[in-house]
Scaffold this active site. Structure first.
Site, PDB file in Angstrom:
ATOM      1  N   LYS A  20      45.466  35.505  48.015  1.00  0.00           N
ATOM      2  CA  LYS A  20      44.106  35.065  48.306  1.00  0.00           C
ATOM      3  C   LYS A  20      44.135  33.783  49.164  1.00  0.00           C
ATOM      4  O   LYS A  20      45.193  33.163  49.333  1.00  0.00           O
ATOM      5  CB  LYS A  20      43.369  34.859  46.974  1.00  0.00           C
ATOM      6  CG  LYS A  20      43.169  36.166  46.174  1.00  0.00           C
ATOM      7  CD  LYS A  20      42.518  35.904  44.820  1.00  0.00           C
ATOM      8  CE  LYS A  20      42.234  37.178  44.057  1.00  0.00           C
ATOM      9  NZ  LYS A  20      41.615  36.906  42.720  1.00  0.00           N
ATOM     10  N   TYR A  60      35.455  44.379  45.654  1.00  0.00           N
ATOM     11  CA  TYR A  60      35.070  43.956  44.302  1.00  0.00           C
ATOM     12  C   TYR A  60      33.757  44.603  43.844  1.00  0.00           C
ATOM     13  O   TYR A  60      33.053  44.043  43.008  1.00  0.00           O
ATOM     14  CB  TYR A  60      34.956  42.426  44.257  1.00  0.00           C
ATOM     15  CG  TYR A  60      36.302  41.722  44.202  1.00  0.00           C
ATOM     16  CD1 TYR A  60      37.201  41.967  43.160  1.00  0.00           C
ATOM     17  CD2 TYR A  60      36.666  40.793  45.172  1.00  0.00           C
ATOM     18  CE1 TYR A  60      38.429  41.317  43.099  1.00  0.00           C
ATOM     19  CE2 TYR A  60      37.901  40.137  45.113  1.00  0.00           C
ATOM     20  CZ  TYR A  60      38.772  40.408  44.072  1.00  0.00           C
ATOM     21  OH  TYR A  60      39.989  39.755  44.008  1.00  0.00           O
ATOM     22  N   ASN A 123      42.720  31.855  41.641  1.00  0.00           N
ATOM     23  CA  ASN A 123      43.917  32.351  40.930  1.00  0.00           C
ATOM     24  C   ASN A 123      44.941  33.022  41.854  1.00  0.00           C
ATOM     25  O   ASN A 123      45.770  33.811  41.416  1.00  0.00           O
ATOM     26  CB  ASN A 123      43.525  33.235  39.739  1.00  0.00           C
ATOM     27  CG  ASN A 123      42.787  34.489  40.137  1.00  0.00           C
ATOM     28  OD1 ASN A 123      42.577  34.735  41.334  1.00  0.00           O
ATOM     29  ND2 ASN A 123      42.410  35.288  39.161  1.00  0.00           N
ATOM     30  N   HIS A 126      45.850  38.800  44.044  1.00  0.00           N
ATOM     31  CA  HIS A 126      45.221  40.006  43.501  1.00  0.00           C
ATOM     32  C   HIS A 126      46.264  41.107  43.356  1.00  0.00           C
ATOM     33  O   HIS A 126      47.162  41.235  44.194  1.00  0.00           O
ATOM     34  CB  HIS A 126      44.131  40.512  44.462  1.00  0.00           C
ATOM     35  CG  HIS A 126      43.693  41.927  44.157  1.00  0.00           C
ATOM     36  ND1 HIS A 126      42.771  42.216  43.176  1.00  0.00           N
ATOM     37  CD2 HIS A 126      44.105  43.128  44.661  1.00  0.00           C
ATOM     38  CE1 HIS A 126      42.620  43.538  43.104  1.00  0.00           C
ATOM     39  NE2 HIS A 126      43.412  44.116  43.989  1.00  0.00           N
ATOM     40  N   GLU A 137      42.235  50.795  47.201  1.00  0.00           N
ATOM     41  CA  GLU A 137      42.301  49.498  47.874  1.00  0.00           C
ATOM     42  C   GLU A 137      43.178  49.554  49.139  1.00  0.00           C
ATOM     43  O   GLU A 137      42.844  48.937  50.158  1.00  0.00           O
ATOM     44  CB  GLU A 137      42.809  48.433  46.893  1.00  0.00           C
ATOM     45  CG  GLU A 137      41.795  48.175  45.771  1.00  0.00           C
ATOM     46  CD  GLU A 137      42.350  47.362  44.610  1.00  0.00           C
ATOM     47  OE1 GLU A 137      43.549  46.997  44.639  1.00  0.00           O
ATOM     48  OE2 GLU A 137      41.587  47.103  43.662  1.00  0.00           O
TER      49      GLU A 137
HETATM   50  N1  UDP Z   1      36.903  36.036  38.466  1.00  0.00           N
HETATM   51  C1  UDP Z   1      36.240  34.822  38.360  1.00  0.00           C
HETATM   52  N2  UDP Z   1      35.683  34.491  37.170  1.00  0.00           N
HETATM   53  C2  UDP Z   1      35.754  35.292  36.078  1.00  0.00           C
HETATM   54  C3  UDP Z   1      36.434  36.521  36.193  1.00  0.00           C
HETATM   55  C4  UDP Z   1      37.006  36.870  37.405  1.00  0.00           C
HETATM   56  O1  UDP Z   1      36.166  34.071  39.329  1.00  0.00           O
HETATM   57  O2  UDP Z   1      35.236  34.930  35.012  1.00  0.00           O
HETATM   58  C5  UDP Z   1      37.539  36.409  39.754  1.00  0.00           C
HETATM   59  C6  UDP Z   1      39.028  36.154  39.734  1.00  0.00           C
HETATM   60  O3  UDP Z   1      39.413  35.626  40.997  1.00  0.00           O
HETATM   61  C7  UDP Z   1      39.602  37.527  39.504  1.00  0.00           C
HETATM   62  C8  UDP Z   1      38.597  38.404  40.265  1.00  0.00           C
HETATM   63  O4  UDP Z   1      37.346  37.786  40.006  1.00  0.00           O
HETATM   64  O5  UDP Z   1      40.938  37.649  39.979  1.00  0.00           O
HETATM   65  C9  UDP Z   1      38.537  39.837  39.829  1.00  0.00           C
HETATM   66  O6  UDP Z   1      38.317  39.904  38.450  1.00  0.00           O
HETATM   67  P1  UDP Z   1      39.137  40.927  37.552  1.00  0.00           P
HETATM   68  O7  UDP Z   1      38.522  40.919  36.204  1.00  0.00           O
HETATM   69  O8  UDP Z   1      39.259  42.234  38.266  1.00  0.00           O
HETATM   70  O9  UDP Z   1      40.568  40.185  37.427  1.00  0.00           O
HETATM   71  P2  UDP Z   1      42.010  40.513  38.030  1.00  0.00           P
HETATM   72  O10 UDP Z   1      42.182  42.018  38.025  1.00  0.00           O
HETATM   73  O11 UDP Z   1      42.075  39.921  39.416  1.00  0.00           O
HETATM   74  O12 UDP Z   1      42.982  39.807  37.102  1.00  0.00           O
END
Ligand code: UDP
Length: 161
Positions: A20, A60, A123, A126, A137
């Site tokens: 990211k 997303y 974070n 992805h 994707e």
């Molecule tokens: N995210 C966020 N706040 C939250 C949950 C998710 O900003 O409370 C963001 C975070 O960057 C995350 C992305 O949304 O990686 C996608 O969420 P997902 O639950 O799919 O998590 P991932 O699969 O990336 O671990």
């Protein structure tokens, strides 16, 4: 060794992995790529890319009703990302382990998020959450011809081929 023996078996799968904008800005690209290389997965696609708004929203789309969705899309388009396709048996679940929990404070040390991040909204990386989403994707982020059809010559030293 005949080339046919080097073909990854049917158990193989692909994951869409993306560094990211924060990971790119913070100079973590090399370290993150290295973790997937050292594990033994095969890199099949790689590009630096400025994400358009509509692609971030589509990627997303399952999260569009969540309160953090606008901030998430803004984050993803805020600078270049590194788009990757990694292939190998079990790569989707394994990559999720290498990446660590969504909330980096819950991510184990030794994982990418555990080592490099503090908050979910920054974070760093992805990884697809299922093989089906991996294929969805990859089709979203890569055009025909951008992926390279090759097998690492070390494959028999990584897999029992
Ligand atoms: N995210 C966020 N706040 C939250 C949950 C998710 O900003 O409370 C963001 C975070 O960057 C995350 C992305 O949304 O990686 C996608 O969420 P997902 O639950 O799919 O998590 P991932 O699969 O990336 O671990």
């Amino acid at each position: 060794i005949s080339s046919s023996r080097l073909t990854v078996n049917a158990a193989s799968e692909r994951s869409y992995i993306m560094i990211k904008p924060d990971g790119v800005q913070r100079g973590l690209v090399g370290d993150i790529i290295s973790r997937f290389e050292r594990k033994g997965f095969a890199l099949k696609g790689l590009k630096l890319f400025q994400t358009p708004q509509d692609l971030a929203e589509e990627h997303y789309s399952e999260l569009k009703e969540r309160p953090f969705f606008p901030a998430l899309v803004k984050y993803i388009v805020s600078g270049p990302v590194v788009c990757m396709v990694w292939e190998g048996p079990g790569v989707v679940a394994s990559a999720r382990k290498l990446i660590g929990a969504t909330n980096p404070l819950n991510a184990e040390p030794g994982t990418i998020r555990g080592d490099f991040a503090i908050v979910s909204g920054r974070n760093v990386v992805h990884g697809s959450d299922s093989p089906a989403n991996g294929e969805r994707e990859i089709a979203l982020w890569f055009k025909e011809g951008e992926l390279v059809d090759w097998e690492p010559t070390v494959l028999p030293w990584v897999l029992e081929l």
